[in-house]
Write a protein that holds these residues in place. Structure first.
Motif, PDB file in Angstrom:
ATOM      1  N   GLY A 162       0.972  -1.415   0.035  1.00 49.80           N
ATOM      2  CA  GLY A 162       0.104  -0.063  -0.094  1.00 49.80           C
ATOM      3  C   GLY A 162       0.852   1.225  -0.129  1.00 49.80           C
ATOM      4  N   GLN A 163       2.055   1.214  -0.274  1.00 47.01           N
ATOM      5  CA  GLN A 163       2.986   2.258  -0.180  1.00 47.01           C
ATOM      6  C   GLN A 163       3.208   2.886  -1.510  1.00 47.01           C
ATOM      7  OE1 GLN A 163       6.443   1.116   1.595  1.00 47.01           O
ATOM      8  NE2 GLN A 163       5.623   0.048   3.391  1.00 47.01           N
ATOM      9  N   GLU A 164       3.658   3.991  -1.579  1.00 45.27           N
ATOM     10  CA  GLU A 164       3.838   4.856  -2.952  1.00 45.27           C
ATOM     11  C   GLU A 164       5.321   4.610  -3.295  1.00 45.27           C
ATOM     12  OE1 GLU A 164       2.514   9.171  -3.772  1.00 45.27           O
ATOM     13  OE2 GLU A 164       4.486   9.444  -3.055  1.00 45.27           O
ATOM     14  N   ILE A 165       5.492   4.567  -4.352  1.00 47.93           N
ATOM     15  CA  ILE A 165       6.949   4.532  -5.189  1.00 47.93           C
ATOM     16  C   ILE A 165       7.266   5.818  -5.959  1.00 47.93           C
ATOM     17  CG2 ILE A 165       7.338   2.151  -4.950  1.00 47.93           C
ATOM     18  CD1 ILE A 165       7.109   1.914  -8.084  1.00 47.93           C
ATOM     19  N   VAL A 166       8.266   6.314  -6.091  1.00 47.49           N
ATOM     20  CA  VAL A 166       8.699   7.703  -7.055  1.00 47.49           C
ATOM     21  C   VAL A 166       9.631   7.287  -7.944  1.00 47.49           C
ATOM     22  CG1 VAL A 166       9.327  10.113  -6.915  1.00 47.49           C
ATOM     23  CG2 VAL A 166       7.889   9.060  -5.001  1.00 47.49           C
ATOM     24  N   VAL A 167       9.261   7.094  -9.305  1.00 48.94           N
ATOM     25  CA  VAL A 167      10.253   6.864 -10.298  1.00 48.94           C
ATOM     26  C   VAL A 167      10.300   7.546 -11.415  1.00 48.94           C
ATOM     27  CG1 VAL A 167      10.345   4.247  -9.708  1.00 48.94           C
ATOM     28  CG2 VAL A 167       8.347   5.147 -10.936  1.00 48.94           C
ATOM     29  N   ASN A 168      11.335   7.735 -12.227  1.00 52.96           N
ATOM     30  CA  ASN A 168      11.484   8.491 -13.429  1.00 52.96           C
ATOM     31  C   ASN A 168      11.544   7.453 -14.486  1.00 52.96           C
ATOM     32  OD1 ASN A 168      14.134   9.422 -15.265  1.00 52.96           O
ATOM     33  ND2 ASN A 168      12.476  10.955 -14.969  1.00 52.96           N
ATOM     34  N   PHE A 169      10.723   7.642 -15.548  1.00 57.72           N
ATOM     35  CA  PHE A 169      10.705   7.079 -16.959  1.00 57.72           C
ATOM     36  C   PHE A 169      10.110   7.830 -18.035  1.00 57.72           C
ATOM     37  CE2 PHE A 169       6.930   6.059 -14.388  1.00 57.72           C
ATOM     38  CZ  PHE A 169       6.007   6.261 -15.425  1.00 57.72           C
ATOM     39  N   ASP A 170      10.372   7.243 -19.311  1.00 57.29           N
ATOM     40  CA  ASP A 170       9.780   7.931 -20.464  1.00 57.29           C
ATOM     41  C   ASP A 170       8.422   7.327 -20.696  1.00 57.29           C
ATOM     42  OD1 ASP A 170       9.117   8.997 -22.834  1.00 57.29           O
ATOM     43  OD2 ASP A 170      11.329   8.859 -23.723  1.00 57.29           O
ATOM     44  N   GLU A 171       7.370   8.130 -20.933  1.00 54.31           N
ATOM     45  CA  GLU A 171       6.125   7.348 -21.196  1.00 54.31           C
ATOM     46  C   GLU A 171       6.120   6.596 -22.488  1.00 54.31           C
ATOM     47  OE1 GLU A 171       2.199   9.148 -20.068  1.00 54.31           O
ATOM     48  OE2 GLU A 171       3.207  10.794 -19.297  1.00 54.31           O
ATOM     49  N   GLN A 172       7.197   7.050 -23.466  1.00 51.11           N
ATOM     50  CA  GLN A 172       7.038   6.578 -24.728  1.00 51.11           C
ATOM     51  C   GLN A 172       7.813   5.063 -24.293  1.00 51.11           C
ATOM     52  OE1 GLN A 172       7.780   9.306 -28.347  1.00 51.11           O
ATOM     53  NE2 GLN A 172       9.479   9.559 -26.746  1.00 51.11           N
TER      54      GLN A 172
END
Length: 566
Positions: free
Chosen positions: A336-346
């Motif tokens: 139930g926790q949140e993660i914070v990640v960086n990525f390209d939606e493409q």
């Protein structure tokens, strides 16, 4: 009188003619038409009304549906005279790649060509008109499943030209599920060759086509511009994080609650919200999956309707073979926790194996995760996505997936878990060796995993399986600080009857240890020396209720040892 709930009808005219339950999304017609965008790509999860909306657009714009006021009477679009006059006035081509799922390149191209040939057959009346000469009639007749690639790639542009000549108006083109064959091409191993074919088809159809009025493509994922859209500088992309058309796909909470009132289930709003709410499109919150809602209205039972409509094979493979970091983030999500990640939606499908962050893009686009917030950091404004599991239905999908990794016919994962809970070390060793032998290769990414990283991937997959099977009895933690270090796995009981369990995994090091038994002892010693019990003791769990297990790995061989604090 309540309208009949129909499951599976995706044709707008069929729903309206049969007077079936329908949520009015005709404001999408106005929003899209007034946007003036030449070519629009809209991505939404599966079963979110993409095909129905495309069918609605066809019925509204296509001259094949001229004088069909009955289809739109009473809907929001029909309140404006401008749009009543616009209905049924354009030549339209409507194609779908939903069924293009082939095991090899030639079959995939043949299926695309078959869909194009179908559209040609629908418009064959054109060749009997005076707009054609004999040579053009021959070109028209050459558009069949067996046509060559160049003919296929130019075919939609040519058909648009002939329709424009006949009707005196440019053509609107709708392409549904454009990315279905892209995923199949990646899975089956013919990505480069197929995308080359599609790139030329899209370029001729959507870029260098002077006979095109407007176009919409829909799909689940935003395939990268470099893959198939490199020539399209006129493309408007609308993803799940875009504000545009945010309430046009899926049901809003107002629409869902109105339906529950209509079908005399007003008292079910809270549980329906918990199960099926949670999708976010742009700034729009509280979007519900329409497939699940219509099934619930019909069956009146809480079930994972949407989650059960796909095998999720690609997602499962990517998570299963991913690094420890990805699996740890999945553990956090399941808690139930949140993660914070960086990525390209493409999504560049042929780079999914190299770029692990692409899994988050795929999970977001597919609707399994939701972006509660997107923040932009640094001078380059890189997007960082705050992700959580969408709702109870998608949570159940993940649980079934993780449990399924070990539940093949040859692995005794369930028997191992039972043996661990009753404290039978002999059975634990028998069953865990069987589990490791039959599933270890599933956690090998093929990128030169070392003798250390392979067991790490395996045990983090094992933890996800435990989360799926034991979360109602235990709070399951992994790789967390306690005492003077970080333990591998901890099972913290939720009731007084169960014992707490601490597990440490170690890979056998021949230079340091003479046997697997020595490796087991090293793992058990580490649990004691690092005082991993500290967290459990702080929770009021007495030492005599804590079991220690050391797992030693050598290749696919596992040895488990135990220390019981009784």
């Amino acid at each position: 009188m309540k309208k009949t709930i129909s499951i599976g009808i995706q044709g707008f005219s069929d729903l309206r003619e049969r007077n079936c339950y329908f949520v009015d999304k005709t404001h999408f017609i106005k929003e899209w038409w007034e946007s003036q965008d030449m070519v629009t790509l809209i991505t939404r999860p599966r079963r979110f009304g993409k095909t129905l909306n495309m069918s609605m657009l066809e019925c509204f714009f296509s001259n094949k549906y001229a004088n069909r006021a009955d289809l739109f009477a009473g809907l929001s679009i029909w309140k404006e005279e401008k749009y009543r006059q616009l209905q049924g006035t354009y030549p339209v081509l409507f194609l779908s790649f939903a069924s293009v799922k082939a095991g090899n390149l030639e079959e995939a191209k043949a299926q695309v060509k078959g869909e194009i040939a179908r559209v040609y057959r629908e418009n064959k009346y054109l060749i009997d008109t005076d707009i054609f000469d004999n040579r053009e009639r021959e070109r028209y007749d050459n558009v069949v499943v067996s046509m060559d690639d160049v003919t296929a790639q130019d075919s939609l542009r040519n058909l648009a030209e002939w329709m424009e000549k006949y009707y005196g108006k440019k053509v609107i083109i709708f392409l549904d599920e454009y990315d279905t064959p892209m995923q199949e091409a990646y899975i089956q191993g013919y990505w480069d060759e197929f995308t080359s074919f599609v790139r030329s088809l899209f370029n001729a159809t959507f870029k260098t086509n002077p006979y095109l009025e407007r176009a919409i493509m829909t799909g689940i994922t935003r395939v990268s511009k470099e893959s198939i859209f490199s020539d399209l500088n006129n493309l408007r992309v609308v993803t799940t994080t875009s504000d545009l058309y945010a309430d046009c796909f899926g049901f809003t909470e107002e629409e869902v609650f109105a339906a529950l009132d209509e079908y005399e289930m007003s008292d079910k709003k809270d549980e329906v919200k918990q199960w099926y709410d949670g999708f976010t499109f742009g700034e729009y919150r509280d979007i519900y999956n329409p497939w699940s809602i219509t099934n619930y209205l019909k069956e009146k039972k809480l079930r994972a309707y949407w989650a059960a409509t796909s095998s999720n094979g690609l997602v499962s493979r990517l998570i299963r073979t991913a690094s420890v970091d990805v699996k740890e983030k999945m553990e956090d999500l399941l808690k139930g926790q949140e993660i914070v990640v960086n990525f390209d939606e493409q999504i560049v499908y042929n780079q999914l194996d190299q770029d692990e962050n692409a899994i988050w893009s795929l999970l977001l686009a597919s609707g399994y995760l939701k972006a509660d917030q997107v923040e932009y950091r640094g001078m380059l404004n890189k997007p960082w996505y705050h992700l959580t599991i969408t709702n109870l239905e998608t949570e159940s999908m993940f649980e079934n997936m993780f449990a399924g990794w070990f539940k093949n016919q040859d692995a005794n994962y369930n028997d191992f878990v039972k043996a661990m809970l009753k404290g039978s070390l002999k059975e634990m060793n028998i069953y865990m060796n069987d589990v490791a032998l039959t599933t270890f290769s599933s956690f090998d990414t093929g990128r030169r995993p070392s003798r250390k990283t392979q067991p790490e991937r395996f045990y983090h997959g094992f933890v996800l399986g435990l989360l799926a099977d034991l979360r109602e009895r235990y709070q399951i933690r992994s790789n967390r600080e306690s005492g003077y270090g970080r333990y591998d796995v901890m099972l913290m009981p939720l009731n007084q009857q169960d014992k707490a369990i601490v597990i440490e995994f170690k890979v056998h090091e021949p230079d340091e240890e003479s046997s697997l038994q020595d490796t087991v002892q090293s793992a058990l010693d580490q649990i004691k020396e690092k005082n991993y019990d500290a967290e459990l003791l702080a929770q009021g769990i007495s030492a005599d209720r804590i079991c220690h297990y050391g797992f030693a790995f050598e290749g696919k061989k596992v040895l488990i040892g135990e220390v019981n604090n009784i």
